[in-house]
Design an enzyme around this catalytic site. Sequence first.
Site: not given
Length: 408
Positions: A86, A335
């Site tokens: 991420c 996200h």
Amino acid sequence: MRDAYLVGAAQTDFGSFPDESYRSLFRTAFEAARDSVPADMDSEDVDEAVVGTLGVGGRQLGLSGPAATEHVGLHGIPTTRVENACAASGYAVRQAVQAVRSGMADVVLAGGVEIMTDTSGDATKYWLGVSGETEWERLSGTTFAGVYAQMADAHMAEYGTTSEQLSHVAVKNHRNGAKNPHAQLGFECSLEDAENAQTVADPLTLYHCCPTTDGAAVALIASEEVVAEYTDDPIRVAGVGAASDAVGLFQRDSYTGIEASQRAAETAYERAGITPDDLDFAEVHDCFSIAEILAYEDLGFCDPGEGGELAESGKTGLDGELPVNTSGGLKSKGHPIGATGAGQVAEAFKQLSGDAGNRQVEGAKRGLTHNVGGSGGAAVVHVFEREAGTASDSRAAKPREQEREVDA
């Protein structure tokens, strides 16, 4: 070592886009970032590119960086793909800053892209799981939400943090996201909505968890030698810090803090010559509500154990002492793993340029972005500050393509 400047940044809408590809999303972000530069910037001005992506679903795992940059017309330049879960495009921005500061390039593109919504729920869980420790977490059945639920449990047990405090994070971020036209979940929620939602991994409810997302984001970093060609109001990359840690949660000494974030923040503050009190806003990595509470503590916004109280106090709201996640954060904005870090930088660029609309932090001069990989195996922190008027006398400099013709 010379200074690096953020001269443009943008993101696509974040959400589910079945008619888009990773190439088309990257093109949209690149063109928007180029258009955000106050003066004209041509594709030929870009010397290098760094692209962050995990490659969810297995698409174009090899050479995905060049596949994206060649599609948008950045022919022949060196392009590197960064994978740090991420934190991929947060590290891409760091790599771009390093290239500029070292003198290897004058303008570097740092971006990221991900398509996450065209795979099954089970497949998506798999691709999220690869950012955790493989043998003893993913293959034993632990989900990404399950790992953060363990962190929430530990924080509650040690410090008395409550589910309601987790929900305050969700309410704030949805309130901000409702003001962001790029947000995937651009609607408000109530404290009751967050508290009474379906449990995903106890104690985390649905509103404590970010969505899976398609999207792309791009930032453009320029050297001090050429920044005046692009803007009269430069945004300096004042400090950068990064760190890594054990990938598996069970391998660490503490579940109630992310050491990689702490180390990255300490380095970024030191290099910027500031303390957390000098910040006007921050974009932090809130993949789960507990992650934002941990970020408050890891980044020095409050003492360990006080993150829940800070969330409940309203001080991190849009009108608070230190607004956090004005974009809506991962929780509301979305996200897209590889694009998240660059998306945070795009929000920082808007805030420091005064272009954040009805979520603008009045008088914002300095902001921070904080991007985490997995459950804390990697973290990167950037501090950006606006240097108003420092380039106003040199706007008439020749475009870079003219300089190259003369040099040739």
